[in-house]
Motif scaffolding. Structure first.
Motif, PDB file in Angstrom:
ATOM      1  N   ARG A 179      -7.346  -5.347  -1.079  1.00 52.49           N
ATOM      2  CA  ARG A 179      -6.238  -4.190  -2.166  1.00 52.49           C
ATOM      3  C   ARG A 179      -5.012  -3.761  -1.599  1.00 52.49           C
ATOM      4  O   ARG A 179      -4.387  -3.094  -2.047  1.00 52.49           O
ATOM      5  N   PHE A 180      -4.932  -3.501  -0.023  1.00 50.53           N
ATOM      6  CA  PHE A 180      -3.856  -2.920   0.602  1.00 50.53           C
ATOM      7  C   PHE A 180      -3.209  -4.084   1.238  1.00 50.53           C
ATOM      8  O   PHE A 180      -3.358  -4.470   1.518  1.00 50.53           O
ATOM      9  N   ASP A 181      -1.970  -3.227   1.243  1.00 49.61           N
ATOM     10  CA  ASP A 181      -0.910  -4.085   2.258  1.00 49.61           C
ATOM     11  C   ASP A 181      -0.786  -3.482   3.596  1.00 49.61           C
ATOM     12  O   ASP A 181      -0.116  -4.337   4.753  1.00 49.61           O
ATOM     13  N   LEU A 182      -1.366  -2.523   3.491  1.00 48.50           N
ATOM     14  CA  LEU A 182      -1.239  -1.193   4.483  1.00 48.50           C
ATOM     15  C   LEU A 182      -2.364  -0.139   4.723  1.00 48.50           C
ATOM     16  O   LEU A 182      -2.102   0.358   3.368  1.00 48.50           O
ATOM     17  N   VAL A 183      -2.771  -0.332   5.673  1.00 47.56           N
ATOM     18  CA  VAL A 183      -3.577   1.258   5.955  1.00 47.56           C
ATOM     19  C   VAL A 183      -3.178   1.464   7.202  1.00 47.56           C
ATOM     20  O   VAL A 183      -3.204   0.848   8.488  1.00 47.56           O
ATOM     21  N   SER A 184      -3.490   2.657   7.248  1.00 47.07           N
ATOM     22  CA  SER A 184      -3.574   3.615   8.013  1.00 47.07           C
ATOM     23  C   SER A 184      -4.240   4.287   9.277  1.00 47.07           C
ATOM     24  O   SER A 184      -5.648   4.785   7.779  1.00 47.07           O
ATOM     25  N   THR A 185      -4.665   4.403   9.810  1.00 43.81           N
ATOM     26  CA  THR A 185      -5.654   6.028  10.271  1.00 43.81           C
ATOM     27  C   THR A 185      -4.993   6.220  11.312  1.00 43.81           C
ATOM     28  O   THR A 185      -4.288   5.850  12.369  1.00 43.81           O
ATOM     29  N   PHE A 186      -5.201   8.273  11.688  1.00 48.37           N
ATOM     30  CA  PHE A 186      -5.155   8.785  12.389  1.00 48.37           C
ATOM     31  C   PHE A 186      -6.315   9.677  13.654  1.00 48.37           C
ATOM     32  O   PHE A 186      -6.947  10.270  12.881  1.00 48.37           O
ATOM     33  N   ASP A 187      -5.844   8.649  14.254  1.00 50.09           N
ATOM     34  CA  ASP A 187      -7.135   9.818  15.173  1.00 50.09           C
ATOM     35  C   ASP A 187      -8.195   9.478  14.542  1.00 50.09           C
ATOM     36  O   ASP A 187      -9.225  10.675  14.745  1.00 50.09           O
TER      37      ASP A 187
ATOM     38  N   ARG B  10      -9.839  -3.982   7.875  1.00 52.17           N
ATOM     39  CA  ARG B  10      -9.653  -5.764   7.324  1.00 52.17           C
ATOM     40  C   ARG B  10      -9.921  -6.483   6.614  1.00 52.17           C
ATOM     41  O   ARG B  10      -8.850  -7.425   5.711  1.00 52.17           O
ATOM     42  N   GLY B  11     -10.770  -6.282   5.666  1.00 54.96           N
ATOM     43  CA  GLY B  11     -11.742  -6.849   4.445  1.00 54.96           C
ATOM     44  C   GLY B  11     -10.625  -6.007   3.393  1.00 54.96           C
ATOM     45  O   GLY B  11     -10.680  -6.643   2.873  1.00 54.96           O
ATOM     46  N   ALA B  12     -10.255  -4.969   3.695  1.00 59.91           N
ATOM     47  CA  ALA B  12      -9.093  -4.387   2.886  1.00 59.91           C
ATOM     48  C   ALA B  12      -7.531  -4.702   2.034  1.00 59.91           C
ATOM     49  O   ALA B  12      -6.713  -4.386   1.429  1.00 59.91           O
ATOM     50  N   LEU B  13      -6.968  -5.271   3.279  1.00 60.67           N
ATOM     51  CA  LEU B  13      -6.209  -5.449   3.451  1.00 60.67           C
ATOM     52  C   LEU B  13      -5.699  -6.957   2.673  1.00 60.67           C
ATOM     53  O   LEU B  13      -6.545  -7.576   2.823  1.00 60.67           O
ATOM     54  N   ARG B  14      -4.249  -7.398   2.137  1.00 63.83           N
ATOM     55  CA  ARG B  14      -4.309  -8.791   1.542  1.00 63.83           C
ATOM     56  C   ARG B  14      -3.735  -8.741   2.758  1.00 63.83           C
ATOM     57  O   ARG B  14      -3.725  -8.972   3.542  1.00 63.83           O
ATOM     58  N   GLU B  15      -3.289 -10.792   1.980  1.00 67.08           N
ATOM     59  CA  GLU B  15      -2.959 -11.386   3.065  1.00 67.08           C
ATOM     60  C   GLU B  15      -1.809 -11.285   3.915  1.00 67.08           C
ATOM     61  O   GLU B  15      -0.823 -10.670   3.094  1.00 67.08           O
ATOM     62  N   ASP B  16      -1.975 -10.815   4.874  1.00 64.11           N
ATOM     63  CA  ASP B  16      -0.946 -10.752   5.689  1.00 64.11           C
ATOM     64  C   ASP B  16      -0.132  -8.579   6.081  1.00 64.11           C
ATOM     65  O   ASP B  16       0.578  -8.265   5.702  1.00 64.11           O
ATOM     66  N   GLY B  17      -1.880  -8.318   5.113  1.00 62.30           N
ATOM     67  CA  GLY B  17      -1.116  -7.044   5.598  1.00 62.30           C
ATOM     68  C   GLY B  17      -1.482  -6.562   6.333  1.00 62.30           C
ATOM     69  O   GLY B  17      -1.911  -6.601   7.650  1.00 62.30           O
ATOM     70  N   THR B  18      -1.410  -4.967   6.893  1.00 64.21           N
ATOM     71  CA  THR B  18      -0.944  -4.753   8.015  1.00 64.21           C
ATOM     72  C   THR B  18      -2.533  -3.486   8.091  1.00 64.21           C
ATOM     73  O   THR B  18      -2.207  -2.221   7.692  1.00 64.21           O
ATOM     74  N   TYR B  19      -2.833  -3.241   9.940  1.00 63.97           N
ATOM     75  CA  TYR B  19      -3.125  -2.067   9.577  1.00 63.97           C
ATOM     76  C   TYR B  19      -2.873  -0.951  10.959  1.00 63.97           C
ATOM     77  O   TYR B  19      -2.714  -1.874  12.133  1.00 63.97           O
ATOM     78  N   LEU B  20      -2.141   0.120  10.424  1.00 64.16           N
ATOM     79  CA  LEU B  20      -1.468   1.000  11.327  1.00 64.16           C
ATOM     80  C   LEU B  20      -2.694   1.967  12.537  1.00 64.16           C
ATOM     81  O   LEU B  20      -3.588   2.703  11.430  1.00 64.16           O
ATOM     82  N   MET B  21      -2.767   1.688  13.472  1.00 65.21           N
ATOM     83  CA  MET B  21      -4.036   2.713  14.150  1.00 65.21           C
ATOM     84  C   MET B  21      -3.677   3.330  14.845  1.00 65.21           C
ATOM     85  O   MET B  21      -3.343   2.926  16.049  1.00 65.21           O
TER      86      MET B  21
ATOM     87  N   PHE C 195      -9.628  -8.624  13.341  1.00 61.79           N
ATOM     88  CA  PHE C 195      -8.147  -9.130  14.033  1.00 61.79           C
ATOM     89  C   PHE C 195      -8.067 -10.070  15.232  1.00 61.79           C
ATOM     90  O   PHE C 195      -8.635  -9.862  15.874  1.00 61.79           O
ATOM     91  N   THR C 196      -7.197 -11.460  14.606  1.00 59.80           N
ATOM     92  CA  THR C 196      -6.584 -11.994  15.394  1.00 59.80           C
ATOM     93  C   THR C 196      -5.603 -11.275  16.517  1.00 59.80           C
ATOM     94  O   THR C 196      -4.849 -11.109  16.880  1.00 59.80           O
TER      95      THR C 196
ATOM     96  N   LEU D  30       0.259   3.976  19.213  1.00 58.79           N
ATOM     97  CA  LEU D  30      -0.346   3.011  17.494  1.00 58.79           C
ATOM     98  C   LEU D  30       0.111   1.663  17.358  1.00 58.79           C
ATOM     99  O   LEU D  30       1.221   0.686  18.408  1.00 58.79           O
ATOM    100  N   TYR D  31      -1.061   1.171  17.612  1.00 58.26           N
ATOM    101  CA  TYR D  31      -1.216  -0.334  17.640  1.00 58.26           C
ATOM    102  C   TYR D  31      -1.184  -1.275  16.286  1.00 58.26           C
ATOM    103  O   TYR D  31      -1.581  -0.514  14.979  1.00 58.26           O
ATOM    104  N   GLU D  32      -0.693  -2.040  16.104  1.00 56.85           N
ATOM    105  CA  GLU D  32      -0.223  -2.406  15.147  1.00 56.85           C
ATOM    106  C   GLU D  32      -1.454  -3.738  14.702  1.00 56.85           C
ATOM    107  O   GLU D  32      -1.345  -4.534  15.935  1.00 56.85           O
ATOM    108  N   LEU D  33      -2.955  -3.576  13.349  1.00 59.98           N
ATOM    109  CA  LEU D  33      -3.376  -4.693  13.869  1.00 59.98           C
ATOM    110  C   LEU D  33      -3.143  -5.550  12.579  1.00 59.98           C
ATOM    111  O   LEU D  33      -2.802  -5.147  11.675  1.00 59.98           O
ATOM    112  N   LYS D  34      -3.444  -7.256  12.557  1.00 61.40           N
ATOM    113  CA  LYS D  34      -3.827  -8.592  11.175  1.00 61.40           C
ATOM    114  C   LYS D  34      -4.664  -9.217  11.736  1.00 61.40           C
ATOM    115  O   LYS D  34      -5.331  -9.087  12.635  1.00 61.40           O
ATOM    116  N   ALA D  35      -4.960  -9.283   9.895  1.00 67.40           N
ATOM    117  CA  ALA D  35      -6.028 -10.636  10.212  1.00 67.40           C
ATOM    118  C   ALA D  35      -5.574 -11.820  10.990  1.00 67.40           C
ATOM    119  O   ALA D  35      -4.443 -12.204  11.003  1.00 67.40           O
TER     120      ALA D  35
END
Ligand SMILES: C[S@@+](CC[C@H](N)C(=O)[O-])C[C@H]1O[C@@H](n2cnc3c(N)ncnc32)[C@H](O)[C@@H]1O
Length: 126
Positions: free
Chosen positions: A13-21, A37-48, A106-107, A121-126
């Protein structure tokens, strides 16, 4: 606004997901990160965003480390362990974060350069 458990996010569903602590406090860090990871669209980014601590106790022998272990014992670990969770706590460090990321499927895992001494801050992608 929706209030919900992050382990129950909608799929793709999302291009970007973030979590803060959040991850180091969570009951099921791998489950939470897998859901993200499952909630991200293709090439979406998770900022942790997580606390700037080492996974090595010796390296945390400084004012920030002392503060974080106290906070972690009183809140972070307790709130997770009280629900039978992982109890990782604020001082998980980069290697544990990377381990969780790969366990969650995530890979891509990269620490981003930020000018803020208390956080990483970490950048994660599937
Ligand atoms: C240390 S607080 C950080 C709060 C806020 N993000 C901030 O930076 O001020 C950790 C937060 O993680 C949330 N949390 C932990 N596990 C969660 C989950 N599975 N789903 C949603 N929120 C979660 C807790 O409810 C808590 O609000």
């Amino acid at each position: 606004m929706t209030v919900a458990d992050g382990t129950e996010l909608p799929e793709g569903r999302f291009d970007l997901v973030s979590t803060f602590d959040v991850v180091h406090d969570s009951v099921d860090p791998v489950g939470l990160m897998s859901a993200i990871r499952g909630a991200l669209r293709e090439d979406g980014t998770y900022l942790m965003l997580e606390m700037n601590a080492s996974g090595d106790v010796e390296e945390n022998r400084n004012p920030l480390g002392k503060f974080l272990y106290n906070v972690s014992t009183l809140y972070c670990m307790t709130t997770s362990l009280a629900h039978g969770g992982a109890g990782i706590g604020a001082c998980m460090g980069q290697e544990k974060a990377r381990e969780l990321a790969y366990a969650a499927g995530f890979t891509h895992f990269r620490k981003l350069p930020i000018e803020e001494p208390f956080s990483v801050l970490y950048e994660l992608k599937a």
